[in-house]
Design a protein around this motif. Structure first.
Motif, mmCIF file in Angstrom:
data_model
loop_
_atom_site.group_PDB
_atom_site.id
_atom_site.type_symbol
_atom_site.label_atom_id
_atom_site.label_comp_id
_atom_site.label_asym_id
_atom_site.label_seq_id
_atom_site.Cartn_x
_atom_site.Cartn_y
_atom_site.Cartn_z
ATOM 1 N N LEU A 200 0.655 -0.699 -0.134
ATOM 2 C CA LEU A 200 0.134 0.173 0.198
ATOM 3 C C LEU A 200 1.070 1.246 -0.137
ATOM 4 C CD1 LEU A 200 -2.369 1.239 0.418
ATOM 5 C CD2 LEU A 200 -2.154 0.919 2.963
ATOM 6 N N ARG A 201 1.917 0.962 0.832
ATOM 7 C CA ARG A 201 2.659 2.726 0.784
ATOM 8 C C ARG A 201 3.904 2.613 -0.035
ATOM 9 N NH1 ARG A 201 4.802 1.040 5.768
ATOM 10 N NH2 ARG A 201 7.194 -0.283 4.926
ATOM 11 N N ARG A 205 3.404 6.097 -2.575
ATOM 12 C CA ARG A 205 4.115 6.932 -2.546
ATOM 13 C C ARG A 205 4.230 7.274 -3.924
ATOM 14 N NH1 ARG A 205 8.783 5.879 2.662
ATOM 15 N NH2 ARG A 205 7.041 6.376 3.953
ATOM 16 N N ALA A 206 4.047 5.960 -4.883
ATOM 17 C CA ALA A 206 4.802 5.577 -6.641
ATOM 18 C C ALA A 206 3.277 7.694 -6.855
ATOM 19 C CB ALA A 206 4.463 4.761 -7.388
ATOM 20 N N ALA A 207 2.270 7.441 -6.136
ATOM 21 C CA ALA A 207 0.915 7.373 -6.921
ATOM 22 C C ALA A 207 1.137 9.447 -7.066
ATOM 23 C CB ALA A 207 -0.621 7.026 -6.212
ATOM 24 N N ALA A 208 1.774 9.534 -5.528
ATOM 25 C CA ALA A 208 1.780 10.855 -5.396
ATOM 26 C C ALA A 208 3.276 11.351 -6.585
ATOM 27 C CB ALA A 208 1.934 10.567 -3.917
ATOM 28 N N ALA A 209 4.354 10.698 -5.967
ATOM 29 C CA ALA A 209 5.503 10.530 -7.337
ATOM 30 C C ALA A 209 5.432 11.504 -8.610
ATOM 31 C CB ALA A 209 6.904 10.228 -7.030
ATOM 32 N N GLY A 233 -2.699 3.758 -6.886
ATOM 33 C CA GLY A 233 -3.319 4.228 -5.898
ATOM 34 C C GLY A 233 -4.437 5.075 -5.405
ATOM 35 N N ASP A 234 -5.278 4.076 -5.630
ATOM 36 C CA ASP A 234 -6.697 3.853 -5.423
ATOM 37 C C ASP A 234 -6.363 3.046 -4.252
ATOM 38 O OD1 ASP A 234 -6.837 2.499 -7.315
ATOM 39 O OD2 ASP A 234 -8.783 3.245 -7.797
ATOM 40 N N THR A 235 -5.558 2.167 -4.062
ATOM 41 C CA THR A 235 -5.768 0.781 -4.388
ATOM 42 C C THR A 235 -5.833 0.467 -2.260
ATOM 43 O OG1 THR A 235 -5.006 -1.638 -3.200
ATOM 44 C CG2 THR A 235 -3.716 0.533 -3.276
#
Length: 417
Positions: A200-201, A205-209, A233-235
């Motif tokens: 999840l992390r 974090r990849a979604a935010a980046a 990012g929505d998981t």
């Protein structure tokens, strides 16, 4: 490398988007993916190809039709034919071997400008005939007389035409990497929830980046794609908890498609120079390669546990501590493997304990579970991500830790002045 006065500078890296195997890049072979990444690197840093002296490329799944993919990249892009180009392969640490080969050449004075990288196209893995069919076809090919050749071919039966996919099991143990990871998870008492939390992390974090452009900055768009397609990012923990285990399907199974890296297509390239040449070219240095450590252990001790040996040895050799590492990039083959090695670092295992990693320092842009894992490309992708983030934060030290099949690992420290 750490004791050599001729330092290797990392100027930067570029890559294709990483996408799920069988998806949008299934029509692109390893050469096309590789050439795209190298082309993107040359364009991004406005580097005259005439200045390139060395190219080392990595690939894990081999295509017998192209024995030296690195050399074919040179020809495909019409780079100077004098460029020495060679291929390396060692499972998930292949990209680090490519980097080290170029860095060693720079340190020894054999070159000043080199490219390192790797590729994997899991959409285009070779299909093989079985051993019996291969023997028949080979015997027929080696026979000159047409009658004799036809007589040999009459031995063929329908079963001989069933192709065999490349195996995923370790030849030394007969178990897959995932099965080995399950064994380690049980041995180190790593719960399913902890693995899902790591996954999840990674996705968050990849979604935010991706949204803020940090990951997109290292991607050379291909076929209309400018981002990694595996990032979710929505998981959530609830969604991850609903996925069934895939290696141990019983009640004790913990590894799922959600907390493991996926089969991925992609390529990644890295530009390396001597410190002096970078200054002469007026190029900004993201970081320097300080030291590298490779390690290998008995698969029975844990197929993916070699980082628990490589990283402590590297820190001891350089006189640095885990706490001094501003960013720690750990390859996420499986959430279980990450958790097991972190626990081994903290408690000590075959080497002395080195301490606990601050979760905020660990994979700040996500890693392989979310971004993807094209085997031969992962090493230089991780180094690119780390070097870029170190420059953004003006960090002093960064650590790379990558496990590999065959019970091996690579560890690398980057430093900034």
């Amino acid at each position: 490398m750490s004791n050599n006065s001729r330092r290797t500078a990392i100027i930067g890296g570029m890559r294709t988007p990483f996408v799920k195997a069988g998806g949008p890049f299934r029509h692109l072979d390893p050469l096309k993916l590789s050439s795209h990444a190298v082309r993107g690197l040359l364009e991004r840093f406005a580097l005259d190809p005439q200045k390139v002296e060395r190219l080392v490329w990595g690939r894990v799944i081999h295509d017998p039709r192209i024995s030296n993919l690195a050399r074919e990249i040179v020809f495909d892009l019409k780079l100077p034919a004098r460029i020495h180009a060679d291929l390396v392969s060692n499972n998930c640490i292949t990209g680090i071997h490519a980097l080290v080969a170029v860095a060693d050449a720079i340190a020894a004075g054999h070159c000043e400008v080199g490219l390192a990288g790797g590729v994997e196209s899991m959409s285009n893995t070779p299909l093989l005939f079985g051993r019996e069919a291969t023997r028949i076809f080979t015997d027929a090919a080696l026979t000159k007389a047409l009658g004799d050749r036809l007589k040999i071919l009459t031995q063929l039966r329908p079963r001989h035409f069933k192709p065999q996919a490349l195996g995923v099991k370790e030849p030394s143990t007969g178990l897959s990497m995932g099965e080995h990871a399950e064994i380690s998870a049980k041995h180190w008492q790593i719960a399913r929830r902890e693995q899902d939390e790591i996954a999840l992390r990674s996705h968050q974090r990849a979604a935010a980046a991706t949204r803020d452009g940090r990951l997109k900055a290292e991607i050379f768009p291909l076929d209309g794609l400018d981002h990694d397609t595996l990032v979710r990012g929505d998981t959530s923990l609830d969604k991850l908890a609903k996925l069934p285990p895939v290696f141990d399907r019983g009640a004790s199974g913990t590894i799922t498609a959600g907390n493991a890296s996926a089969l991925t297509d992609g390529a990644s390239a890295l530009l390396l120079m001597s410190e002096e040449r970078a200054a002469k070219e007026g190029l900004k240095v993201l970081a320097f390669v300080k030291a590298v450590e490779f390690a290998a252990i008995d698969p029975g001790d844990g197929l993916l546990m070699a980082p628990a040996v490589a990283v402590p040895r590297l820190l001891r050799r350089t006189g640095l501590t885990l706490e001094q590492m501003d960013i720690v990039e750990m390859h996420e083959a499986f959430g279980a493997q990450v958790a097991c090695n972190l626990k081994a670092w903290e408690q000590g295992w075959q080497e002395e304990a080195i301490g606990r990693v601050d979760p905020e320092k660990l994979n700040p842009l996500g890693s392989s579970i979310a971004v993807g894992h094209p085997f031969g490309a992962t090493g230089t992708r991780i180094v690119t991500t780390l070097a870029n983030e170190m420059a953004r934060r003006d960090a002093r030290y960064g650590l790379v830790s990558i496990c590999a099949a065959g019970a091996m690992a690579a560890a690398l420290i980057l430093e900034r002045p």
